[in-house]
Design an enzyme around this catalytic site. Structure first.
Site, PDB file in Angstrom:
ATOM      1  N   LYS A 214       0.845  -1.184   0.000  1.00  0.00           N
ATOM      2  CA  LYS A 214       0.000   0.000   0.000  1.00  0.00           C
ATOM      3  C   LYS A 214       0.883   1.238   0.000  1.00  0.00           C
ATOM      4  CE  LYS A 214      -3.772   2.120   2.674  1.00  0.00           C
ATOM      5  NZ  LYS A 214      -4.687   1.941   3.829  1.00  0.00           N
ATOM      6  N   SER A 286      -9.405   2.459   2.202  1.00  0.00           N
ATOM      7  CA  SER A 286      -8.170   3.029   1.657  1.00  0.00           C
ATOM      8  C   SER A 286      -7.163   1.976   1.225  1.00  0.00           C
ATOM      9  CB  SER A 286      -7.532   3.982   2.672  1.00  0.00           C
ATOM     10  OG  SER A 286      -7.054   3.278   3.795  1.00  0.00           O
ATOM     11  N   SER A 310     -10.258  -0.172   6.842  1.00  0.00           N
ATOM     12  CA  SER A 310      -9.587  -0.171   5.544  1.00  0.00           C
ATOM     13  C   SER A 310      -8.938  -1.491   5.161  1.00  0.00           C
ATOM     14  CB  SER A 310      -8.548   0.953   5.486  1.00  0.00           C
ATOM     15  OG  SER A 310      -9.193   2.161   5.173  1.00  0.00           O
TER      16      SER A 310
END
Length: 597
Positions: A214, A286, A310
């Site tokens: 990420k 996210s 998330s």
């Protein structure tokens, strides 16, 4: 007599002087108020502007102040009152302490540097696997299966890396899930992995395995954009601790994957990440890039993060197995922070077995993260699930309940009992104030005015400016009470329930509970094209365990997946069906807020 007259005269003079000074003061004050150039509107505007100046926060625009006042009245004040009633009704009481404890030991880091070695898990052996003929079939193998192909030299890390880079470049633009291809680094790491193996050095099941991070996790030489226009050219010259752990295990980084802007949702500066199972909708959460990319077979696994949903939301939406571990299990050095007491990193994988393998590599104490710890998680592969008592909530997927019962698990109806009714408010206060502390300068400099989604962080952080220190601490004390009540209510070894129920998301993150998201099936999309569609809506459930009992949740998930194949299904991104095309951006129902890290 003369003395008394003089005294009286002097007093009269003093009174006149005081009155005159007061008049001058009032005049000057009015002049100062006029210089503020803010006409009184709603909510006592000029008074609010003066108050902001006393907080050294006189940088908001007029319309933003009105918006803040409205938000404070509708949002802050009800939560403030609820928390006061909950934990501050008695003076001087220490019944409900804050879980944010201060450690005054100056040599704490040195003292912790000598610690026991974490005992590694005993992974199941994968025997007699043969290299599939198609790249598609290779791409959807598990981590252990790919590792066995590398170990037996049926495929090289360089070959595997090229397969996944091609898939990333093919599907990444469609799903809008990739920020940066780390191709040069990947080729270098893959070459090193192959050379080590040729020398007889095998680093374990992640040796030579490609993966993604990420894009809130820093890697030297590559952008770490945090998904935001404000930071889209940012390069952080730091090796994140989780990246170090994976590199030392021989894993190969092939891409930095989408984080929603400042880890808020699936909107980022390059677009909005789509769900591979239904590309007419978005990934939510996210960690959208890690979820979508793993689901689409663009990486075998990825590392995402969660502060409030998330990991759980995008995993559920994209139909992958993902673990939100116990708070403190994985170190966060080099990772963008929202809330230091809630941020967590976790793996997105094909299966619970893969989650256990990746967790085993990345867990442990990070010297740069005081909240991290030596992992006390037992080996999930050695858990005897027949000795467990597992609860199931009203919203649990009953197929999971029946499968586990057939394997000897004692399944019982269950309900979490607690009196704290402001869990969502406590989470909001904690997260928003912590986030503002990390992005104070971002707000003060006006960068929030060009943020991708004005109704997200900008609105929340402006309102957070009005949460006092006292009310923040009261929220933490209320959180402490919630933690105690959940602990007392947790009378089973684990429980099964909806992984995306917002109340459970808030409670899980406030308490630090681990949960694994497990795919349990599919259903038809709503309003499919008249000619039909292969797009699907994924069905999932969550298996929750007490803190530091991640191995129990993993063991239960592995037992369920051993006799089911929902987690092995492939999304239809190559074949949507007759006359079905990628639709325009559609409106998707979202939870109140879905955050990482």
């Amino acid at each position: 007599m003369l003395k008394n007259k003089l005294k009286k005269t002097l007093q009269n003079v003093q009174v006149r002087i005081i009155k005159k000074l007061w008049k001058i003061f009032c005049h000057k004050l009015q002049e100062s108020m006029n210089q503020i150039q803010f006409s009184e509107k709603k909510c006592g505007g000029s008074s609010l502007r003066v108050f902001l100046s006393l907080l050294d926060a006189n940088f908001f625009k007029d319309n933003q102040i009105e918006e803040i006042a409205k938000g404070v009245n509708e949002f802050n004040i009800p939560i403030i009152k609820a928390n006061r009633k909950l934990v501050a009704s008695k003076n001087g009481g220490l019944q409900y302490h804050s879980p944010l404890l201060f450690n005054a030991h100056w040599n704490n880091l040195q003292a912790q540097s000598v610690h026991r070695a974490t005992k590694r898990f005993r992974y199941p052996s994968i025997c007699k696997i043969k290299k599939p003929e198609s790249e598609e079939d290779i791409a959807f193998l598990s981590v252990l299966e790919l590792g066995e192909l590398i170990k037996t030299k049926q495929v090289s890390s360089r070959e595997l890396t090229q397969i996944f880079l091609r898939r990333l470049k093919k599907y990444g633009p469609i799903l809008e899930s990739v920020v940066t291809y780390t191709e040069e680094l990947a080729n270098k790491q893959a070459k090193e992995a192959d050379e080590l193996l040729s020398q007889g050095v095998y680093l374990g099941p992640l040796h030579g395995i490609p993966y993604g991070l990420k894009d809130i996790i820093s890697v030297p030489g590559y952008k770490t954009t945090w998904g935001s226009k404000s930071f889209q050219n940012q390069v952080i010259d730091m090796e994140a601790w989780v990246y170090k752990r994976l590199r030392s295990a021989g894993a190969v980084l092939v891409a930095k994957l989408v984080s929603g802007s400042l880890a808020y949702d699936d909107i980022w500066f390059g677009g909005r990440t789509r769900n591979p199972w239904n590309i007419g909708e978005f990934s939510t959460g996210s960690s959208a890039g890690p979820a979508a990319s793993t689901s689409a077979g663009m990486v075998p696994f990825a590392i995402g993060s969660e502060t409030a949903g998330s990991i759980t939301f995008p995993a559920a939406r994209c139909g992958v197995t993902a673990l939100r571990p116990t708070f403190g299990t994985v170190g966060r050095t080099g990772v963008m922070s929202i809330s230091e007491s809630m941020d967590k990193l976790g793996p997105f994988c094909r299966s619970a077995i893969d989650c256990a393998v990746v967790l085993d590599v990345v867990r442990g104490r990070d010297p740069g993260d005081p909240s991290s710890k030596d992992s006390s998680i037992d080996d999930p592969f050695l858990v005897d699930i027949s000795k467990l008592t597992v609860g199931y909530l009203d919203d649990a997927e009953m197929e999971v309940v029946h499968v586990l019962a057939s394997k000897g698990v004692k399944m019982v109806p269950f309900k979490l009992n607690y009196t704290v009714d402001s869990a969502q408010g406590i989470l909001n206060f904690t997260m928003d104030v912590d986030m503002l502390a990390h992005f104070d300068q971002w707000q003060r400099s006006g960068q929030d005015n060009v943020y991708e989604a004005q109704d997200q962080w900008p609105t929340e952080l402006r309102r957070a400016r009005f949460i006092t220190a006292v009310d923040y601490i009261q929220a933490q004390r209320a959180r402490g009470r919630l933690i105690e009540e959940i602990r007392e209510s947790f009378t089973v070894d684990a429980f099964i329930g909806n992984a995306t129920d917002w109340e459970k998301v808030c409670i899980g993150n406030l308490v630090g509970l681990p949960v694994i998201v497990v795919p349990t099936g599919f259903k038809n999309i709503s309003d499919p094209p008249s000619a039909g569609s292969r797009r699907r809506t994924t069905i999932t459930t969550g298996i929750y365990a007490p803190p530091n009992r991640d191995h129990i949740a993993l063991a239960l998930a592995m037992a369920y997946q051993k006799v089911t194949n929902h987690h092995k299904q492939r999304p239809p991104i190559n074949d949507l069906g007759p006359n079905d095309k990628i639709p325009d951006a559609s409106i998707v129902a979202y939870p109140p807020r879905v955050f990482g890290p």
